[in-house]
Design a protein around this motif. Structure first.
Motif, mmCIF file in Angstrom:
data_model
loop_
_atom_site.group_PDB
_atom_site.id
_atom_site.type_symbol
_atom_site.label_atom_id
_atom_site.label_comp_id
_atom_site.label_asym_id
_atom_site.label_seq_id
_atom_site.Cartn_x
_atom_site.Cartn_y
_atom_site.Cartn_z
ATOM 1 N N SER A 133 0.509 -1.158 0.205
ATOM 2 C CA SER A 133 -0.130 -0.326 -0.256
ATOM 3 C C SER A 133 0.847 0.879 -0.153
ATOM 4 C CB SER A 133 -1.182 -0.004 1.207
ATOM 5 O OG SER A 133 -0.169 -0.009 2.532
ATOM 6 N N ALA A 134 0.266 2.207 -0.488
ATOM 7 C CA ALA A 134 1.305 3.199 -0.247
ATOM 8 C C ALA A 134 1.148 4.037 0.759
ATOM 9 C CB ALA A 134 0.341 5.037 -1.286
ATOM 10 N N SER A 135 0.099 3.455 1.906
ATOM 11 C CA SER A 135 0.770 3.980 3.622
ATOM 12 C C SER A 135 2.119 3.529 3.965
ATOM 13 C CB SER A 135 -0.864 3.627 4.681
ATOM 14 O OG SER A 135 -0.221 3.344 5.496
ATOM 15 N N TYR A 136 1.804 1.687 3.253
ATOM 16 C CA TYR A 136 2.835 1.567 3.935
ATOM 17 C C TYR A 136 4.464 1.841 3.506
ATOM 18 C CZ TYR A 136 7.009 -2.336 4.195
ATOM 19 O OH TYR A 136 8.567 -2.992 4.470
ATOM 20 N N GLN A 137 4.375 2.860 2.222
ATOM 21 C CA GLN A 137 5.119 3.370 1.198
ATOM 22 C C GLN A 137 5.963 4.526 2.210
ATOM 23 O OE1 GLN A 137 4.501 3.946 -2.666
ATOM 24 N NE2 GLN A 137 6.215 5.460 -3.088
ATOM 25 N N ASN A 138 4.624 5.081 2.220
ATOM 26 C CA ASN A 138 4.843 6.195 3.148
ATOM 27 C C ASN A 138 5.672 6.158 4.719
ATOM 28 O OD1 ASN A 138 4.123 9.126 2.408
ATOM 29 N ND2 ASN A 138 2.031 8.429 2.601
ATOM 30 N N GLN A 139 5.693 4.752 5.525
ATOM 31 C CA GLN A 139 5.872 4.133 6.618
ATOM 32 C C GLN A 139 7.561 4.266 6.430
ATOM 33 O OE1 GLN A 139 3.875 1.521 8.101
ATOM 34 N NE2 GLN A 139 2.265 2.312 9.158
ATOM 35 N N VAL A 140 7.600 3.261 5.120
ATOM 36 C CA VAL A 140 9.247 3.028 4.516
ATOM 37 C C VAL A 140 9.520 4.509 4.346
ATOM 38 C CG1 VAL A 140 10.621 2.399 2.799
ATOM 39 C CG2 VAL A 140 8.736 0.676 3.540
ATOM 40 N N VAL A 141 9.320 5.596 4.168
ATOM 41 C CA VAL A 141 9.907 6.853 3.877
ATOM 42 C C VAL A 141 10.187 7.421 4.442
ATOM 43 C CG1 VAL A 141 9.783 9.155 2.550
ATOM 44 C CG2 VAL A 141 8.844 7.024 1.301
ATOM 45 N N SER A 142 9.225 7.024 5.990
ATOM 46 C CA SER A 142 9.246 8.207 6.809
ATOM 47 C C SER A 142 10.742 7.238 8.178
ATOM 48 C CB SER A 142 8.370 8.358 7.675
ATOM 49 O OG SER A 142 7.531 8.665 7.515
ATOM 50 N N ALA A 143 11.117 6.252 8.033
ATOM 51 C CA ALA A 143 11.712 5.289 8.202
ATOM 52 C C ALA A 143 13.093 5.694 7.591
ATOM 53 C CB ALA A 143 11.508 3.477 8.194
ATOM 54 N N ILE A 161 13.986 12.555 -0.077
ATOM 55 C CA ILE A 161 13.859 11.336 -0.724
ATOM 56 C C ILE A 161 12.020 11.420 -0.542
ATOM 57 C CG2 ILE A 161 13.247 8.807 0.760
ATOM 58 C CD1 ILE A 161 14.918 9.599 2.385
ATOM 59 N N HIS A 162 11.858 11.324 -2.072
ATOM 60 C CA HIS A 162 9.584 11.650 -2.154
ATOM 61 C C HIS A 162 8.919 10.580 -1.091
ATOM 62 C CE1 HIS A 162 10.610 8.888 -5.402
ATOM 63 N NE2 HIS A 162 9.451 8.836 -5.770
ATOM 64 N N ARG A 163 7.673 11.465 -1.454
ATOM 65 C CA ARG A 163 6.872 10.379 -0.812
ATOM 66 C C ARG A 163 5.843 10.257 -2.037
ATOM 67 N NH1 ARG A 163 6.709 10.275 4.764
ATOM 68 N NH2 ARG A 163 8.278 11.323 6.017
ATOM 69 N N PRO A 164 4.902 9.076 -1.558
ATOM 70 C CA PRO A 164 4.034 8.565 -2.776
ATOM 71 C C PRO A 164 3.099 9.503 -2.368
ATOM 72 C CG PRO A 164 4.038 7.116 -1.391
ATOM 73 C CD PRO A 164 5.106 7.861 -0.917
ATOM 74 N N LYS A 165 1.887 9.693 -3.541
ATOM 75 C CA LYS A 165 1.097 10.731 -3.413
ATOM 76 C C LYS A 165 -0.189 9.947 -2.276
ATOM 77 C CE LYS A 165 -2.583 13.195 -6.446
ATOM 78 N NZ LYS A 165 -3.024 13.500 -7.488
ATOM 79 N N ARG A 166 -1.250 10.699 -1.487
ATOM 80 C CA ARG A 166 -1.163 10.317 -0.611
ATOM 81 C C ARG A 166 -2.481 10.078 -1.546
ATOM 82 N NH1 ARG A 166 -0.454 9.474 4.783
ATOM 83 N NH2 ARG A 166 1.105 10.530 5.566
ATOM 84 N N ALA A 167 -3.493 8.422 -0.913
ATOM 85 C CA ALA A 167 -4.952 7.965 -1.255
ATOM 86 C C ALA A 167 -5.961 8.821 -0.965
ATOM 87 C CB ALA A 167 -4.826 6.420 -1.336
ATOM 88 N N LYS A 168 -6.848 9.619 -0.984
ATOM 89 C CA LYS A 168 -7.566 10.193 -0.139
ATOM 90 C C LYS A 168 -9.239 9.189 0.115
ATOM 91 C CE LYS A 168 -6.355 14.989 -2.252
ATOM 92 N NZ LYS A 168 -7.064 15.969 -2.714
#
Length: 347
Positions: A133-143, A161-168
């Motif tokens: 998921s994009a949510s998991y990808q965001n967690q990876v970026v933060s980590a 380090i770019h983040r994915p576009k958040r799903a609404k």
């Protein structure tokens, strides 16, 4: 079966994450696996890492790959650094696991050889390929941002380090009738009290399990939540009906230290057992939706909004740092939408 599987360490336990597109048959198949659980933080289903489950999901039976020695040292340092900054253990586990997955992917490289293009490659060849998921990808970026901040000699530019576009995605909300059916499903007063307190106060799972009897202020009709998410304290109003339920529960169980305790006196009730309590309530109430404990919190916020409570108060009650987080409930409230007359009715 059309799913993707990978090994993870979740809450200190080796598990197999099972990721798939929305499919009722697949969901039923996964939930029927003994020991299957939903992770609210990772937004995925996971099952015990056993030989049988590895065969079923197509994972190799041999041990999973690991980061190289430099990577393992870096993970150890990350964990120590986060603990010194007083991050919660669940956040530490999430960040370390995410970073470990990334470093395992590049275990043939030194840390100072890894650049921003490698993050893009990892996103494409691992996260997207595995259908994560994009949510998991965001967690990876933060980590990764936190990890590479602690690495001295580095090639990677942390800020870029770019983040994915958040799903609404909208929060999942139950009707009041559905909530009532869930809360009244159990005859066991302890189980009823736990689920009722989560809904009536909009609590997170961890906040409920951390409660102690002294946090219930019956004189002022409030609940004190200490060291909640973000290390913030807050108070929430206590319903008189809940207070009566809690008094009845307390007389029957007489908890020693925590408000809700497991089989061992003085030890907190486990989140796994609490999730099981909810599953049984859903079964008894004949509700087939994939409801999680967090749905009760979402429902609390939405029902408050629909009853006319100001968003600023809801933000305070939920413990949100930003008003934008709370505003999402305006998109699921049906109070105004139900007043709109469809032109179809005039045909």
């Amino acid at each position: 079966m059309k799913w993707n599987a990978r090994t993870i360490t979740h809450r200190g336990e080796q598990r197999i994450a099972v990721v798939f597109q929305k499919d009722e048959l697949l969901l039923y198949a996964v939930k029927s696996i003994p020991g299957c659980r939903w992770s609210q933080s990772l937004k995925l289903w996971h099952i015990p890492d056993t030989e049988e489950n590895r065969r079923m999901t197509g994972l190799p039976l041999e041990a999973a790959l690991q980061p190289n020695e430099e990577g393992l040292r870096g993970l150890k340092n990350l964990k120590l650094w986060m603990r010194s900054k007083r991050y919660s253990e669940s956040t530490i586990t999430t960040y370390v696991d995410a970073t470990k997955s990334f470093l395992t992917f590049f275990n043939d490289r030194a840390l100072n050889e890894i650049g921003n293009d490698d993050v893009v490659q990892y996103n494409n060849e691992h996260i997207l390929k595995q259908g994560l998921s994009a949510s998991y990808q965001n967690q990876v970026v933060s980590a990764l941002k936190l990890f590479f901040m602690t690495v001295g000699d580095r090639k990677i530019d942390v800020e870029n380090i770019h983040r994915p576009k958040r799903a609404k995605a909208l929060p999942n909300v139950l009707s009041k009738d559905e909530v009532k059916a869930i809360l009244e499903a159990h005859s066991n007063i302890k189980h009823r009290a736990m689920l009722s307190l989560i809904y009536s106060c909009g609590l997170r799972c961890g906040e409920l399990l951390a409660l102690k009897p002294l946090h219930i202020d019956s004189k002022r009709n409030i609940v004190l939540l200490q060291n909640a998410k973000g290390k913030k304290d807050r108070i929430v109003p206590l319903s008189p009906k809940i207070l009566e339920l809690l008094r009845e529960y307390y007389k029957s169980y007489k908890p020693v230290h925590y408000l809700f305790e497991g089989y061992v006196a003085g030890a907190p009730y486990s989140d796994k057992s609490l999730q099981s309590v909810l599953r049984h309530a859903l079964f008894k109430a004949n509700i087939t939706k994939p409801v999680t404990l967090h749905w009760l919190r979402h429902s609390y916020a939405t029902h408050l909004l629909e009853s006319g409570t100001d968003l600023r108060y809801i933000q305070e009650l939920l413990g949100h740092s930003r008003s934008k987080t709370t505003e999402i409930y305006t998109h699921v409230s049906t109070k105004s939408i139900q007043q709109i007359k469809s032109p179809f009715d005039d045909l």
